[in-house]
Design an enzyme around this catalytic site. Structure first.
Site, PDB file in Angstrom:
ATOM      1  N   ASN A 232      42.522  66.228  27.972  1.00 52.20           N
ATOM      2  CA  ASN A 232      43.865  66.603  27.510  1.00 52.20           C
ATOM      3  C   ASN A 232      44.224  68.079  27.702  1.00 52.20           C
ATOM      4  O   ASN A 232      45.392  68.439  27.695  1.00 52.20           O
ATOM      5  CB  ASN A 232      44.089  66.170  26.053  1.00 52.20           C
ATOM      6  CG  ASN A 232      43.134  66.833  25.082  1.00 52.20           C
ATOM      7  OD1 ASN A 232      42.124  67.424  25.480  1.00 52.20           O
ATOM      8  ND2 ASN A 232      43.434  66.736  23.803  1.00 52.20           N
TER       9      ASN A 232
ATOM     10  N   GLU B 104      33.812  69.909  19.268  1.00 56.27           N
ATOM     11  CA  GLU B 104      35.167  69.667  18.774  1.00 56.27           C
ATOM     12  C   GLU B 104      35.429  68.184  19.012  1.00 56.27           C
ATOM     13  O   GLU B 104      35.542  67.753  20.160  1.00 56.27           O
ATOM     14  CB  GLU B 104      36.112  70.552  19.587  1.00 56.27           C
ATOM     15  CG  GLU B 104      37.552  70.386  19.283  1.00 56.27           C
ATOM     16  CD  GLU B 104      38.402  71.216  20.259  1.00 56.27           C
ATOM     17  OE1 GLU B 104      37.866  72.089  20.958  1.00 56.27           O
ATOM     18  OE2 GLU B 104      39.605  70.953  20.313  1.00 56.27           O
TER      19      GLU B 104
ATOM     20  N   CYS C 141      43.679  66.546  19.633  1.00 58.30           N
ATOM     21  CA  CYS C 141      42.791  66.335  18.484  1.00 58.30           C
ATOM     22  C   CYS C 141      43.480  66.795  17.199  1.00 58.30           C
ATOM     23  O   CYS C 141      43.229  66.238  16.136  1.00 58.30           O
ATOM     24  CB  CYS C 141      41.450  67.030  18.693  1.00 58.30           C
ATOM     25  SG  CYS C 141      41.577  68.780  18.986  1.00 58.30           S
TER      26      CYS C 141
END
Ligand code: G3H
Length: 481
Positions: free
Chosen positions: A160, A256, A290
Site C-alpha cells: 500500500n 507494523e 493500517c
C-alpha cells in the site's frame, strides 16, 4: 534514467550492485484495468543466497565509511527521487491503484523523510554519562555511548505504500551503517525497483542494498534459514509478522501489522468535524491503510445525527479511476474485494443495516456504511482493509472503552469530544499505541512515534525511533585513576 533496470517491460533484479536478468519472472498487471505493467524477477534460491552474501560482504566497508559521506549519498538519492517523482508516481498509481495525487504526495513525503532522517541521524550519535549521577556510585567512571550498525537489515515493505514504507525502513538502516536486504511486496515491486535505482544514482556503493523479489512464500523460507540477517523491519499482516518472529528468533525486530482503529464519538463532539475526519480516515485509498478508521463507537444520543452526516459525506466520495484522483478506486485484487464483501454479507445477515453508493464492479467496491452493528458480527473485530465502515452504538463511555480494548489489535484510536479532562481520562484507558484527539488516526507526521501494541506490532518507528531501532548502543566505560 530507468532504462538500466528494464528491457521491454522486463525488470531486472539488483544484485551486488548490478542489474541482472532472472531465469523466471512474475507478471504484474494493474488492479485498475488489468493492463500488463511488466514482469518482475522471481528470484531463485541461488540468487537469494547471493543477495544475502553480498549484504554481508559489503557491510564492513559501508559501516566504516565516514558518517558524513553516507549522509551525502542519502541526500543525493533524495534529490534523484524528487527529480523523478512524477514518473514514479505514475507507475505507483498504475501498480497499486492509488489516486495520482496521493501517489505523488507519497513520493514527495519520502523525499522529505530521507532528508529528515539524515538530519536526525547527525544528532543522535553519542553522549557521555558520568557515574556519580547515581548517589551511591563512583565518580571515577565515565561512559561513552555511541551507536553502531547491526549488520544486514531485512526490510519487507507492503503493497500500500511501496515508496514511503520502503524508505522508512531503508533510509534509517543505511544511514546507521547497515546493509539492506530489500523485499518489496510483489504488487509494488516495480515502484520499489525505481526507488532502488534512485539510491544507486545517488551514489550508493555496490552491494549495500540487494533486492529479493519474487513470491514471499518461496523466498521467505530461504531467507529465514539464514543466520546472516541482523534485524527484521516488516510491515504487513499479523500472521506473516508472527511467522517471521517465529523463524528468526532472537534478533531485533520492528513490525507494523494489522489494526482495527476505533473512532469514539462522545455526546459533546463537534459532529460535523468528527464526520469529516471519520470519512477521510476510513475511506482514503479505499481503506487500504493500517491506520484507517475501521469502526465507529458512537454515544447513542448522537448516533442518529452522526450517521446522517457520515452518509451525506460518503455519498459525495468520488469512485473510479485513480488517475481522475478518485478517493475510492479498485482494490488491490479480486481476493481483497471478496474478503470485504464476505464481511459485509455476514454483518447484513446478522442484522446490520447497509448503506452503499453503488454496486460492486470486479475489484471496485463502492463505499459502504454498516449501521446497527453488533459484537457477534465478524466486521466488529476483523480488519477489512477495504471501503467499509461499521458503526456501533454505545450506551456509555465505559462500554466504548471496553469495545475499543476488546480487540487483538492496538494500533491507534481517535476520540471526538470537547471536554478535555474526560478525553484524557479515556485516552489513558485505551489499549493502543497512539490516541488522536479530535482527529483521524494516521501515521504522520513521520517524526512522531508510530507503534502498535498487542497484535499490531513490535518496536517503535518514527524518524528518531527508527534510527535507534536500526542501530545498537555500544558503551565504552573509562575508569579514571
Ligand atoms: O498502512 C500503513 C501506513 O503506515 C499508514 O500510514 O497513516 O500515513 O496512511 P498513513
Amino acid at each position: 534514467m530507468f532504462q538500466e533496470i528494464r528491457e521491454n517491460n522486463t525488470y531486472k533484479m539488483f544484485l551486488d550492485g548490478n542489474w541482472l536478468k532472472s531465469e523466471n519472472y512474475i507478471k504484474i498487471y494493474s488492479p485498475i484495468d488489468n493492463e500488463f505493467l511488466g514482469s518482475i524477477p522471481a528470484m531463485s534460491e541461488k540468487n537469494v543466497l547471493e543477495a544475502i552474501d553480498s549484504c554481508e560482504k559489503n557491510f564492513k566497508n559501508w559501516k566504516d565509511m565516514p558518517f558524513f559521506d553516507r549522509c551525502k549519498i542519502l541526500l543525493s538519492s533524495a534529490d534523484k527521487l524528487f527529480e523523478n517523482r512524477e514518473e514514479i508516481a505514475n507507475i505507483l498509481t498504475k501498480e497499486i491503484s492509488k489516486d495520482y495525487k496521493s501517489s505523488l504526495a507519497e513520493v514527495v513525503r519520502s523525499v522529505d523523510l530521507i532528508r529528515e532522517i539524515v538530519a536526525e541521524g547527525k544528532r543522535i550519535n553519542g553522549e557521555v554519562l558520568f557515574g556519580d549521577r547515581m548517589s551511591s556510585q563512583t565518580k571515577n567512571k565515565l561512559c561513552i555511548v555511541s551507536r553502531e550498525a547491526i549488520g544486514t537489515v531485512l526490510a519487507i515493505s507492503p503493497f500500500n505504500y511501496p515508496i514511503n514504507l520502503s524508505v522508512s525502513k531503508i533510509a534509517p538502516a543505511l544511514i546507521m551503517g547497515n546493509t539492506v536486504l530489500f523485499k518489496p511486496a510483489t504488487q509494488g515491486s516495480i515502484s520499489a525497483l525505481l526507488l532502488i535505482r534512485t539510491l544507486e544514482l545517488g551514489g550508493l556503493p555496490k552491494g549495500i542494498i540487494n533486492t529479493v523479489i519474487g513470491k514471499g512464500s518461496i523466498i521467505g523460507p530461504i531467507i529465514s534459514k539464514s543466520s546472516k540477517i541482523g534485524m527484521v523491519n516488516f510491515t504487513g499482516s499479523t500472521s506473516i509478522g508472527e511467522s517471521l518472529s517465529n523463524s528468526f528468533g532472537m534478533i531485533p525486530m520492528t513490525m507494523e501489522l494489522g489494526g482495527k482503529d476505533a473512532a469514539i464519538v462522545l455526546s459533546d463532539a463537534d459532529l460535523e468535524d468528527a464526520a469529516d475526519n471519520i470519512v477521510q480516515g476510513a475511506f482514503s485509498y479505499s481503506g487500504q491503510r493500517c491506520t484507517a478508521i475501521k469502526r465507529v463507537l458512537v454515544m447513542k444520543d448522537v448516533s442518529e445525527k452522526l450517521n446522517k452526516l457520515i452518509k451525506e459525506k460518503v455519498s459525495k466520495l468520488t469512485v473510479g479511476n485513480p488517475f481522475d484522483n478518485c478517493i475510492i478506486t479498485p482494490l488491490i485484487s479480486d481476493d481483497a474485494a471478496n474478503f470485504v464483501e464476505k464481511l459485509i454479507d455476514d454483518a447484513v445477515l446478522k442484522g446490520a443495516i447497509r448503506y452503499t453508493t453503488g454496486k460492486r464492479n470486479k475489484n471496485l467496491l463502492y463505499p459502504t456504511i454498516l449501521e446497527n452493528v453488533s459484537l457477534d458480527m465478524d466486521i466488529a473485530f476483523e480488519e477489512p482493509f477495504g471501503p467499509v465502515l461499521p458503526i456501533i452504538e454505545v450506551d456509555s463511555i465505559q462500554e466504548a472503552i471496553e469495545i475499543n480494548n476488546k480487540s487483538i489489535y492496538g494500533l491507534q484510536s481517535s476520540i471526538f469530544g470537547k471536554n478535555i479532562d474526560k478525553i484524557f481520562n479515556i485516552a489513558e484507558k485505551l489499549e493502543c499505541g497512539t490516541v488522536n484527539i479530535n482527529g483521524k488516526s494516521e501515521r504522520g507526521p513521520d517524526n512522531f512515534p508510530f507503534l502498535g501494541i498487542k497484535s499490531s506490532g513490535m518496536g517503535v518507528q518514527g524518524i528518531r525511533y527508527s534510527l535507534e531501532a536500526s542501530s545498537r548502543i555500544k558503551s565504552i566505560v573509562l575508569n579514571k585513576k
